[in-house]
Motif scaffolding. Sequence first.
Motif, PDB file in Angstrom:
ATOM      1  N   UNK A 186      25.039  96.805  41.178  1.00 31.82           N
ATOM      2  CA  UNK A 186      24.481  97.322  39.925  1.00 31.82           C
ATOM      3  C   UNK A 186      23.482  98.434  40.241  1.00 31.82           C
ATOM      4  N   UNK A 187      23.711  99.600  39.667  1.00 28.48           N
ATOM      5  CA  UNK A 187      22.852 100.750  39.915  1.00 28.48           C
ATOM      6  C   UNK A 187      22.293 101.373  38.640  1.00 28.48           C
ATOM      7  N   UNK A 188      22.941 101.127  37.505  1.00 27.52           N
ATOM      8  CA  UNK A 188      22.540 101.770  36.252  1.00 27.52           C
ATOM      9  C   UNK A 188      22.210 100.693  35.229  1.00 27.52           C
ATOM     10  N   UNK A 189      21.054 100.828  34.570  1.00 24.54           N
ATOM     11  CA  UNK A 189      20.607  99.867  33.579  1.00 24.54           C
ATOM     12  C   UNK A 189      20.257 100.590  32.280  1.00 24.54           C
ATOM     13  N   UNK A 190      20.571  99.926  31.174  1.00 26.33           N
ATOM     14  CA  UNK A 190      20.218 100.430  29.848  1.00 26.33           C
ATOM     15  C   UNK A 190      19.198  99.478  29.226  1.00 26.33           C
ATOM     16  N   UNK A 191      18.263 100.046  28.451  1.00 28.06           N
ATOM     17  CA  UNK A 191      17.250  99.243  27.788  1.00 28.06           C
ATOM     18  C   UNK A 191      16.653  99.994  26.622  1.00 28.06           C
ATOM     19  N   UNK A 192      15.850  99.284  25.827  1.00 25.82           N
ATOM     20  CA  UNK A 192      15.210  99.931  24.687  1.00 25.82           C
ATOM     21  C   UNK A 192      13.901 100.578  25.110  1.00 25.82           C
ATOM     22  N   UNK A 193      13.147 101.058  24.125  1.00 25.42           N
ATOM     23  CA  UNK A 193      11.930 101.808  24.421  1.00 25.42           C
ATOM     24  C   UNK A 193      10.852 100.955  25.080  1.00 25.42           C
ATOM     25  N   UNK A 194      10.946  99.624  24.980  1.00 21.84           N
ATOM     26  CA  UNK A 194       9.942  98.761  25.608  1.00 21.84           C
ATOM     27  C   UNK A 194       9.986  98.840  27.126  1.00 21.84           C
TER      28      UNK A 194
END
Length: 303
Positions: A186-194
Amino acid sequence: MWAQEQRSKQKVVRSRQQRGYPTDLKDDEWRLIEPLLPGRAKTGRPRKTELRSVINALRYLVRAGCEWRMLPNDFPPWETVYYWFRRLMRRLLFKTLHDLALLLDRMLAEREAMPSAGVVDSQSVKAPAAKERGYDAFKKTKGRKRHIAVDTEGRLLAVNLTPADVADSTGALQVLDALKQKWPSVKHLFGDAAYDHRKLMDKAAFLDFTVEVVRRLQGQQGFAVQPRRWVVERTFAWLLRWRRLVRDYEQRIDVSQNMIDLAMGTTLLHRIFFRSVFKLSLRILYRCLPELKRFCMLAAESG
């Protein structure tokens, strides 16, 4: 006219154990799980409890959300079920089973076995029995917070349980460590503004992660499905289908984590055997297509 005596003769009486529960292991699932369970001891008193009934009791407990002492009489005594739960938990059975089911499900979906991207988010739930609780002022919830990472299709990769007053970016630090250790692909992560926090971004860069913040759409009013982020919200919905996880009823964090692994592992097993049966039916259908075409042509000519 049927008399009561005749009705009783014709009636087939089946016990609850024969009928089973919707959460009971299927034969195919049991053949997959059985090699991972501890074998019978060569010395000492012979084991009288069937481990299949213990696993059935644990799955029923998590799905129905009942107390240990309220397990139905069809299962072994609750003390025996709890003893085996703690023993299997120390052997990391539920975590191992979940990870194996995750790899199999990805391969059946014609994806790479090891994920390369994920989505992170958190969920605050009430925890009435927890020794350490916190108050999430944003969600107005006193309890624990579940920091999780899932792949791009919603399969659980890592979970970290903290008091609810811990910030999302702080709780995600241990999630990054778990991902680096268990899922190094795993190299790429998505998340919200927090998760747009300097300390988290620095650690992600140090561990060779790329964190992409998915923000709200410009001019958005009300609810709207966010790209990538909806996947992790669906995973939270999958967790809440198991009534034991609607709240965090466990005192110990490791027990709560194993309850989550048990629930998600069972969900993945159901998906695996559904997909395998569906693909088998498709193969049979493809083999029968020439015969079906020939039959249709003959029917059209005769008609």
